[in-house]
Design a protein around this motif. Structure first.
Motif, mmCIF file in Angstrom:
data_model
loop_
_atom_site.group_PDB
_atom_site.id
_atom_site.type_symbol
_atom_site.label_atom_id
_atom_site.label_comp_id
_atom_site.label_asym_id
_atom_site.label_seq_id
_atom_site.Cartn_x
_atom_site.Cartn_y
_atom_site.Cartn_z
ATOM 1 N N GLY A 122 0.787 -1.222 0.000
ATOM 2 C CA GLY A 122 0.000 0.000 0.000
ATOM 3 C C GLY A 122 0.827 1.284 0.000
ATOM 4 N N ARG A 123 2.096 1.176 -0.312
ATOM 5 C CA ARG A 123 2.979 2.355 -0.245
ATOM 6 C C ARG A 123 3.661 2.633 -1.580
ATOM 7 N N ALA A 148 -4.398 8.002 3.409
ATOM 8 C CA ALA A 148 -4.224 9.115 4.347
ATOM 9 C C ALA A 148 -4.562 8.722 5.778
ATOM 10 N N GLU A 149 -5.331 7.621 5.946
ATOM 11 C CA GLU A 149 -5.718 7.181 7.282
ATOM 12 C C GLU A 149 -4.609 6.382 7.985
ATOM 13 N N ASN A 150 -3.601 5.990 7.228
ATOM 14 C CA ASN A 150 -2.509 5.197 7.810
ATOM 15 C C ASN A 150 -1.725 6.056 8.791
ATOM 16 N N SER A 151 -1.619 5.584 10.027
ATOM 17 C CA SER A 151 -0.947 6.377 11.074
ATOM 18 C C SER A 151 0.562 6.464 10.853
#
Length: 620
Positions: free
Chosen positions: A204-205, A227-230
């Motif tokens: 996912g990156r 954007a939700e990934n901490s």
């Protein structure tokens, strides 16, 4: 000992590289007679004990014992293998490395490491293909096009890719039948602590490949697309093949331009480097989520004469700039340092996106502060200079900065402060003079204290010399007559193959000390492949055993200039074969006499003492 790199290539590198220049990048060397001396970079060396012989291209520390050629120095200091040290030094003097040599070097790496390197290379290709050519990469590609304003050409040039959520790399690795050991060691996967299942680490990156100076992919830096990934950013973890403190992003691409221009730019982020490249400034490198290190500085000091620091304008960035200035001051005084001031507290990538490439290019070339100018400006941060107490604190900090500056820079900064705040320039100069006197007094006191300490450690009664070089007292050992004969005989055999054959054919001969017996065997092997004049640096590279190299250095210091004469060789043989057994018996008798004394055995004491006296009479 054996190497797949051609010997002619190794000899060419050895002839082009000067060991003084290489070691001088790690410690300050001072010439004393035929040698260069300095503090040993391998340990805390309060009393400089490193000696470098430029004419023989070897080094030796009489404190910690490290010694060898320029190759062994780089191997020890940088953790390189022998082939890696050769190739690294070849690059430093612009010796072309063709593909056959690079391939041969690869064969020197163990199978697991080679598989890991190949997996990283394959991963980068898979990730980029996914980004540019599949539906899985469409969202990431749109982000790079729209938000980061990157073209496909730039994406390809910097190897940027995308890692989908379907464990693409893990499936590929299994198809290649890579072992579990390789997968774990590669650090490209994460294992679930509960189920034990593996997945791609960077799922996912968007990923930027991280390469060594020679262009080998050894890691990735990933930015979360969600954007939700901490965890917004993630780097490959430290490993035996990936050390952040030693790798500079983009150095493999920028190094040739840095050599040509003499200038390097150090950025905080990968996108800053890419933005500078797009602005036609192709000398950018970046650290990876870690501060600049002495290793980074040494890499740059080999190819650059000038370094520009381009850090963020926030507090963290300014602190990083301060630390970097100090690091260059302590590790590379010959490098000119500048600090780039960007407009409106923007970072380089933001300047490119918001203001355009021409503005970024102009800022990188014209908005350059000297370290003194930057530090004086930074001293203002967080202070209300209309408040007298804070203004005086600011002046105190400024004086601490200016006392090391040139007279011209001192005058410029004091004039600016006087004009801005209405303080008389004479008063500012007086305060600067007080600071200089205060610092001078502190240094003088420290110097006296250190001198007293040195004097107590190295008084005339305790210091010693071995082979004309000072050594620390606890390192000083008297060399016996027998061992001196062994050393002289080794040097005679090294210089003259006929002497080696003569010693081998001497019935009943053997060295008393096993290390010299081993050196004789290695000398014989070396002479088969290396005809002509003896080269001590080449011989030490052939041996590659630190304890034996230390012996070779000692032998060369004592007997490197001797001429091989038959009578002398015969005398060495006689001492080793006849006097060594007697010497051993003398030591044995002394030990037995001590025991007899402790046991009050007078009869035994008389017998042993008589034998010892008779032996000593025969010796004289």
């Amino acid at each position: 000992m054996a190497s797949r790199i051609p010997q002619a290539f190794i000899d060419n590198v050895r002839s082009k590289v000067n060991i003084v220049d290489v070691i001088g990048q790690y410690t300050q060397l001072v010439k004393k007679g035929r040698q260069w001396t300095g503090s040993c970079p391998f340990h805390d060396d309060r009393h400089p004990s490193l000696f470098v012989e430029e004419n023989k291209q070897v080094f030796n520390c009489f404190s910690c014992g490290r010694s060898g050629s320029v190759f062994s120095f780089i191997m020890e200091k940088e953790g390189y293998s022998y082939p890696e040290a050769i190739l690294s030094l070849a690059e430093s003097v612009d010796i072309p490395i063709d593909s056959s040599i690079s391939a041969n070097n690869g064969n020197q790496i163990d199978g697991t490491t080679q598989a890991i390197y190949q997996l990283h290379t394959d991963a980068q290709r898979l990730y980029q293909h996914t980004l540019l050519n599949t539906t899985s990469g469409e969202q990431a590609l749109a982000y790079l096009h729209d938000k980061r304003q990157l073209s496909d050409d730039i994406i390809k040039e910097f190897g940027i890719g995308f890692v989908p959520d379907d464990n693409l790399l893990l499936s590929y690795a299994k198809e290649k039948n890579l072992s579990h050991e390789v997968l774990m060691a590669s650090e490209l996967f994460i294992t679930n602590s509960v189920s034990g299942d593996m997945r791609d680490r960077f799922s996912g990156r968007i990923v930027w490949p991280i390469k060594t100076e020679r262009g080998q992919v050894v890691g990735f830096s990933g930015r979360a697309l969600d954007a939700e990934n901490s965890i917004k950013y993630m780097n490959s973890p430290e490993s035996p093949f990936f050390t952040k403190g030693r790798i500079l992003y983009n150095l493999n691409r920028a190094k040739n331009v840095i050599k040509q221009t003499g200038t390097a730019m150090i950025f905080e982020g990968f996108m800053d480097v890419i933005s500078a490249h797009m602005a036609d400034e192709k000398v950018g490198v970046a650290t990876m989520g870690t501060a600049l290190t002495p290793d980074h500085i040494r890499q740059l000091s080999r190819i650059a004469k000038r370094v520009l620091l381009i850090y963020d304008s926030d507090e963290a960035g300014q602190n990083a700039a301060r630390r970097s200035i100090e690091l260059f001051k302590n590790n590379a005084k010959n490098i000119e340092v500048g600090v780039v001031h960007l407009p409106d507290l923007l970072d380089p990538d933001e300047v490119r996106v918001q203001r355009g490439l021409p503005v970024l290019k102009k800022a990188l070339n014209q908005s350059i502060l000297t370290p003194i100018e930057f530090l004086v400006n930074a001293a203002r941060n967080g202070k209300n200079l209309s408040n007298q107490a804070q203004y005086l604190t600011f002046l105190h900090e400024v004086m601490q900065i200016l006392y090391t500056a040139t007279p011209v820079e001192q005058d410029i900064q004091l004039t600016r402060i006087a004009n801005e705040f209405g303080t008389s320039k004479q008063a500012l100069q007086a305060q600067l003079q007080q600071t200089k006197q205060s610092v001078k007094g502190q240094n003088s006191h420290q110097s006296v204290s250190q001198s007293s300490h040195v004097a107590s450690d190295f008084s005339p009664k305790t210091s010693g010399y071995e082979f004309g070089f000072p050594v620390e007292p606890n390192r000083y050992q008297k060399i016996s007559k027998v061992e001196l004969a062994e050393r002289a005989l080794i040097m005679a055999m090294i210089k003259d193959p006929y002497t080696l054959e003569r010693v081998k054919s001497t019935a009943g001969f053997a060295f008393v000390h096993p290390e010299y017996q081993l050196l004789m065997m290695l000398t014989e092997i070396y002479q088969r492949d290396h005809l002509g004049t003896f080269d001590i640096a080449q011989f030490m590279d052939f041996i590659q055993k630190p304890n034996l190299n230390q012996k070779i250095m000692a032998i060369d210091h004592s007997f490197g200039d001797i001429k091989v004469e038959n009578d002398a060789v015969q005398d060495y043989l006689r001492i080793i074969m006849e006097e060594a057994p007697v010497s051993n018996r003398v030591q044995e008798l002394k030990q037995l006499i001590e025991i007899a004394k402790q046991q009050h055995d007078d009869a035994k004491l008389v017998q042993l003492s008589t034998e010892l006296i008779n032996i000593k009479k025969r010796q004289h």
